[in-house]
Design an enzyme around this catalytic site. Structure first.
Site, mmCIF file in Angstrom:
data_model
loop_
_atom_site.group_PDB
_atom_site.id
_atom_site.type_symbol
_atom_site.label_atom_id
_atom_site.label_comp_id
_atom_site.label_asym_id
_atom_site.label_seq_id
_atom_site.Cartn_x
_atom_site.Cartn_y
_atom_site.Cartn_z
ATOM 1 N N ARG A 236 -5.488 1.645 -7.642
ATOM 2 C CA ARG A 236 -6.492 1.280 -7.420
ATOM 3 C C ARG A 236 -7.576 1.058 -8.558
ATOM 4 O O ARG A 236 -8.937 1.064 -8.152
ATOM 5 C CB ARG A 236 -6.751 2.996 -6.981
ATOM 6 C CG ARG A 236 -6.013 3.784 -6.260
ATOM 7 C CD ARG A 236 -6.713 4.956 -5.391
ATOM 8 N NE ARG A 236 -5.247 6.346 -4.678
ATOM 9 C CZ ARG A 236 -5.149 6.088 -3.604
ATOM 10 N NH1 ARG A 236 -6.688 5.248 -2.678
ATOM 11 N NH2 ARG A 236 -4.808 7.380 -3.053
ATOM 12 N N ASP B 124 -4.885 1.456 -3.013
ATOM 13 C CA ASP B 124 -3.943 1.749 -3.422
ATOM 14 C C ASP B 124 -2.674 0.706 -2.339
ATOM 15 O O ASP B 124 -3.117 1.034 -1.231
ATOM 16 C CB ASP B 124 -3.832 2.917 -3.689
ATOM 17 C CG ASP B 124 -3.288 3.779 -2.712
ATOM 18 O OD1 ASP B 124 -3.841 4.074 -1.378
ATOM 19 O OD2 ASP B 124 -1.635 4.700 -2.272
ATOM 20 N N PHE C 190 -3.479 -6.484 3.711
ATOM 21 C CA PHE C 190 -3.429 -5.630 3.750
ATOM 22 C C PHE C 190 -4.225 -5.895 1.534
ATOM 23 O O PHE C 190 -2.915 -7.006 1.796
ATOM 24 C CB PHE C 190 -1.557 -4.811 2.625
ATOM 25 C CG PHE C 190 -1.810 -3.259 2.218
ATOM 26 C CD1 PHE C 190 -2.498 -2.299 3.449
ATOM 27 C CD2 PHE C 190 -1.365 -3.176 0.935
ATOM 28 C CE1 PHE C 190 -2.004 -1.012 2.802
ATOM 29 C CE2 PHE C 190 -1.905 -2.068 1.018
ATOM 30 C CZ PHE C 190 -1.914 -0.763 1.490
ATOM 31 N N VAL C 191 -4.963 -5.192 1.679
ATOM 32 C CA VAL C 191 -5.705 -5.125 0.348
ATOM 33 C C VAL C 191 -5.422 -4.068 -0.517
ATOM 34 O O VAL C 191 -5.316 -3.277 -0.107
ATOM 35 C CB VAL C 191 -7.097 -6.041 0.809
ATOM 36 C CG1 VAL C 191 -7.108 -6.830 1.315
ATOM 37 C CG2 VAL C 191 -7.921 -4.142 1.704
ATOM 38 N N GLU D 52 -16.984 4.958 2.990
ATOM 39 C CA GLU D 52 -15.245 4.257 3.100
ATOM 40 C C GLU D 52 -15.066 3.376 2.130
ATOM 41 O O GLU D 52 -16.049 2.975 1.947
ATOM 42 C CB GLU D 52 -14.518 4.328 4.648
ATOM 43 C CG GLU D 52 -14.285 5.569 5.060
ATOM 44 C CD GLU D 52 -13.364 6.134 4.506
ATOM 45 O OE1 GLU D 52 -12.486 5.654 3.153
ATOM 46 O OE2 GLU D 52 -12.051 6.534 5.384
ATOM 47 N N ASP D 53 -13.722 3.046 1.625
ATOM 48 C CA ASP D 53 -13.470 1.959 1.171
ATOM 49 C C ASP D 53 -13.224 1.085 1.944
ATOM 50 O O ASP D 53 -13.788 -0.423 1.860
ATOM 51 C CB ASP D 53 -12.281 1.733 0.030
ATOM 52 C CG ASP D 53 -10.925 2.946 0.701
ATOM 53 O OD1 ASP D 53 -11.369 3.764 1.554
ATOM 54 O OD2 ASP D 53 -10.318 3.363 0.156
ATOM 55 N N GLY E 153 -8.981 6.439 -2.189
ATOM 56 C CA GLY E 153 -9.950 5.502 -1.565
ATOM 57 C C GLY E 153 -11.423 4.841 -2.096
ATOM 58 O O GLY E 153 -11.923 3.988 -2.634
ATOM 59 N N ASP F 285 -9.918 -0.062 9.209
ATOM 60 C CA ASP F 285 -9.108 0.062 9.729
ATOM 61 C C ASP F 285 -8.302 -0.263 10.873
ATOM 62 O O ASP F 285 -9.285 -0.848 12.016
ATOM 63 C CB ASP F 285 -7.421 -0.453 8.579
ATOM 64 C CG ASP F 285 -6.346 -1.364 8.535
ATOM 65 O OD1 ASP F 285 -6.062 -1.362 10.379
ATOM 66 O OD2 ASP F 285 -5.451 -1.755 7.487
#
Ligand code: PRP
Ligand code: GUN
Ligand code: MG
Length: 180
Positions: free
Chosen positions: A170, A164, A157-158, A104-105, A50, A108
């Protein structure tokens, strides 16, 4: 900018954070890291898959001497964490006495970063911090101190910009959120 809607697999997503805002936030983060890590030659440790776009755009703007390495962790299926973080590609670097910045992207539930920080600390780095593009503070299931956050977001959720939905999305330059 006009909102756009896209379909990935069985879900609809609409534009949420445009590329311009993403890059503006990354520029600010790079400036902060330049100041706080001057003279420390940090090792950026990017968590694939990610974080690949975030890592590239951030590191193009970090100007201090630094290194970058990659590990690959995976735990999501559909839009949910499985709770089991699989190490798909491990860390070869010696991080003893190094200043490590995990990239990190998104953070969560925090399962991925929590497990990774435990493993890294066993290897006696000089310091470890986390820099994430996105953080969902309301979803955290671990008491994590994430020092560098480009943008906190609510619990949606994104996808896009590295993130992805079952493999798709992505490559999108903007970030989209799911249409419930
Ligand atoms: O805080 P958490 O609930 O652990 O979620 C965050 C992690 O989930 C995603 O990775 P994923 O496991 O989907 O693999 P990917 O990076 O290959 O998409 C994302 O890239 C983070 O690494
Ligand atoms: N694509 C994607 N992956 C995630 N991993 C953890 N949270 C998310 C999210 O909101 N979107
Ligand atoms: Mg990931």
């Amino acid at each position: 900018m006009d909102p756009r809607t896209i379909q990935l697999h069985d879900c609809e997503f609409k534009t949420y954070i445009f590329e311009e805002e993403i890059i503006a936030r990354i520029v600010m983060l790079a400036e902060q890291l330049d100041k706080e890590y001057a003279g420390k030659q940090p090792l950026f440790l990017a968590v694939l898959n990610g974080s690949f776009m975030f890592t590239a755009d951030l590191l193009k703007r970090v100007t201090i001497p630094c290194e970058v390495s990659f590990i690959r962790l995976s735990s999501y299926q559909d839009t949910k964490s499985t709770g089991r973080v699989k190490e798909v590609l491990g860390l070869n670097e010696d991080i003893q006495n190094r200043h490590v910045i995990v990239l990190e992207d998104i953070v969560d539930t925090g399962h991925t970063v929590h497990g990774l920080l435990q493993q890294l600390r066993e290897r006696h780095p000089a310091s470890v911090e986390v820099a994430t593009l996105l953080l969902k503070p309301d979803c955290l299931q671990h008491p994590l101190d994430i020092k560098y956050v480009a943008k906190p977001i609510p619990n949606d959720f994104v996808v896009g910009y590295g993130l992805d939905y079952n493999g798709l999305g992505r490559n999108l330059r903007d970030i989209y959120k799911i249409v419930p």
